[in-house]
Design an enzyme around this catalytic site. Structure first.
Site, short mmCIF file in Angstrom:
data_model
loop_
_atom_site.label_atom_id
_atom_site.label_comp_id
_atom_site.label_asym_id
_atom_site.label_seq_id
_atom_site.Cartn_x
_atom_site.Cartn_y
_atom_site.Cartn_z
N ASP A 141 27.25 32.48 14.45
CA ASP A 141 28.44 32.12 13.66
C ASP A 141 28.80 30.65 13.89
O ASP A 141 29.96 30.29 13.91
CB ASP A 141 29.62 33.04 14.04
CG ASP A 141 30.77 32.93 13.07
OD1 ASP A 141 30.56 32.50 11.92
OD2 ASP A 141 31.90 33.27 13.47
N LYS A 144 26.03 26.42 9.76
CA LYS A 144 25.09 27.26 9.03
C LYS A 144 23.66 26.71 8.99
O LYS A 144 22.71 27.47 8.87
CB LYS A 144 25.63 27.55 7.62
CG LYS A 144 27.07 28.11 7.63
CD LYS A 144 27.31 29.24 8.64
CE LYS A 144 28.77 29.44 9.02
NZ LYS A 144 28.97 30.31 10.20
N ASP A 169 26.97 35.96 10.65
CA ASP A 169 28.17 35.95 9.81
C ASP A 169 28.02 34.93 8.68
O ASP A 169 27.17 34.04 8.74
CB ASP A 169 29.40 35.59 10.66
CG ASP A 169 30.72 35.79 9.89
OD1 ASP A 169 30.74 36.61 8.95
OD2 ASP A 169 31.72 35.12 10.23
N ASN A 170 28.83 35.09 7.65
CA ASN A 170 28.93 34.11 6.55
C ASN A 170 27.62 33.91 5.81
O ASN A 170 27.31 32.80 5.39
CB ASN A 170 29.40 32.74 7.08
CG ASN A 170 30.69 32.82 7.86
OD1 ASN A 170 30.69 32.69 9.08
ND2 ASN A 170 31.78 33.09 7.16
N GLU A 199 36.73 35.99 5.61
CA GLU A 199 37.93 36.22 6.42
C GLU A 199 39.21 35.83 5.69
O GLU A 199 39.31 34.74 5.15
CB GLU A 199 37.84 35.48 7.76
CG GLU A 199 37.44 33.99 7.71
CD GLU A 199 35.94 33.76 7.90
OE1 GLU A 199 35.15 34.63 7.51
OE2 GLU A 199 35.59 32.70 8.42
N1 SAM Z 1 32.81 33.02 16.06
C1 SAM Z 1 34.15 32.50 15.87
C2 SAM Z 1 35.05 33.65 15.45
O1 SAM Z 1 34.66 34.41 14.55
O2 SAM Z 1 36.16 33.76 15.97
C3 SAM Z 1 34.18 31.41 14.83
C4 SAM Z 1 33.20 30.31 15.05
S1 SAM Z 1 33.39 28.93 13.94
C5 SAM Z 1 32.96 29.63 12.39
C6 SAM Z 1 31.97 27.94 14.30
C7 SAM Z 1 32.06 27.18 15.62
O3 SAM Z 1 30.76 26.79 16.02
C8 SAM Z 1 32.89 25.90 15.56
O4 SAM Z 1 33.91 25.98 16.52
C9 SAM Z 1 31.90 24.79 15.89
O5 SAM Z 1 32.46 23.74 16.67
C10 SAM Z 1 30.82 25.53 16.66
N2 SAM Z 1 29.47 24.98 16.55
C11 SAM Z 1 28.85 24.59 15.41
N3 SAM Z 1 27.59 24.24 15.64
C12 SAM Z 1 27.37 24.43 16.97
C13 SAM Z 1 26.24 24.26 17.81
N4 SAM Z 1 25.07 23.83 17.33
N5 SAM Z 1 26.39 24.54 19.13
C14 SAM Z 1 27.58 24.98 19.63
N6 SAM Z 1 28.67 25.17 18.87
C15 SAM Z 1 28.57 24.90 17.56
MG MG Z 2 32.11 33.12 10.57
#
Ligand code: SAM
Ligand code: MG
Length: 214
Positions: A141, A144, A169-170, A199
């Site tokens: 998640d 993408k 997800d998504n 969501e």
């Molecule tokens: N899983 C969470 C929830 O459903 O409550 C939501 C996660 S949010 C959609 C995506 C998160 O992934 C963001 O906070 C972003 O900073 C982090 N993120 C994106 N790419 C990443 C990566 N390559 N490594 C670590 N974190 C990452």
């Molecule tokens: Mg998500």
């Protein structure tokens, strides 16, 4: 200066949720996101599908890619059997700091290891650094464009075993076409789609559950 959305989400948890009660933390966040400010948590509707996969697998070792404020972390961790471990990766330090407080408010800090860093840097270090053999469940998640490369990286690093479940997800909104094409056509996965909604909205979105066949 004005507070950030994650800071306001944390405030809502501290005001409305009971310490040590994960369900009240989940409800407080869902209420905040439905009635005050949308946020990118998996949410209650898709969250129910996530819950059923966790309950079905009863996993000992779980990896979550993308923690944000810790909503899905709390959802997963509250269902884990005693002694199980959830490692969750977040590369944004501000989000990680909020998530730590949300997880602690829920009383789940003993089962959760929040790692601050990028998935592509930490996946190759999982075995040596955390003594992990393989994961039973991986929840994807994060951004993408990382679903597919990180899946291949997990395969190459030997973190998946026959029967490991990838739950993504998504897959419709915003969508991950390259990842879906891969797991749906590869002979190494048995994959199926769970239709739901983005969501806190009525737009279609869903989860893809892919069992690694080795
Ligand atoms: N899983 C969470 C929830 O459903 O409550 C939501 C996660 S949010 C959609 C995506 C998160 O992934 C963001 O906070 C972003 O900073 C982090 N993120 C994106 N790419 C990443 C990566 N390559 N490594 C670590 N974190 C990452
Ligand atoms: Mg998500």
């Amino acid at each position: 200066t004005r507070s950030t959305r994650p800071q306001r989400l944390l405030k809502a948890v501290q005001k409305n949720a009971t310490r040590g009660d994960p369900q009240s933390v989940i409800s407080a966040i869902d209420h905040f996101c439905r009635h005050s400010e949308w946020a990118m948590n998996i949410g209650d509707e898709k969250g129910t599908i996530l819950d059923s996969v966790v309950n079905e697998l009863n996993p000992e070792k779980v990896l979550e890619l993308g923690t944000y404020c810790g909503y899905s972390t709390v959802r997963i961790a509250r269902l884990l059997p005693p002694g199980a471990r959830l490692i969750t990766l977040e590369f944004n330090g501000d989000y990680a700091a909020i998530a730590r407080q949300v997880i602690t408010w829920a009383g789940l800090e003993d089962r959760v290891q929040l790692v601050e860093g990028a998935s592509e840097d930490w996946i190759p270090r999982m075995k040596e650094h955390f003594g992990i053999e393989t994961f039973d469940l991986v929840f994807l998640d994060h951004w993408k464009d990382r679903y597919l490369p990180d899946t291949k990286l997990m395969e190459d690093c030997g973190l998946l075993r026959k029967g490991t479940v990838l739950l993504a997800d998504n897959v419709i909104c915003p969508g991950v076409p390259d990842y879906l094409q891969y797991v749906r056509n590869s002979l190494s996965y048995k994959s199926c789609y769970f239709k739901s909604h983005l969501e806190y909205t009525k737009a279609e979105d869903g989860l893809e559950k892919s069992v690694f066949l080795g």
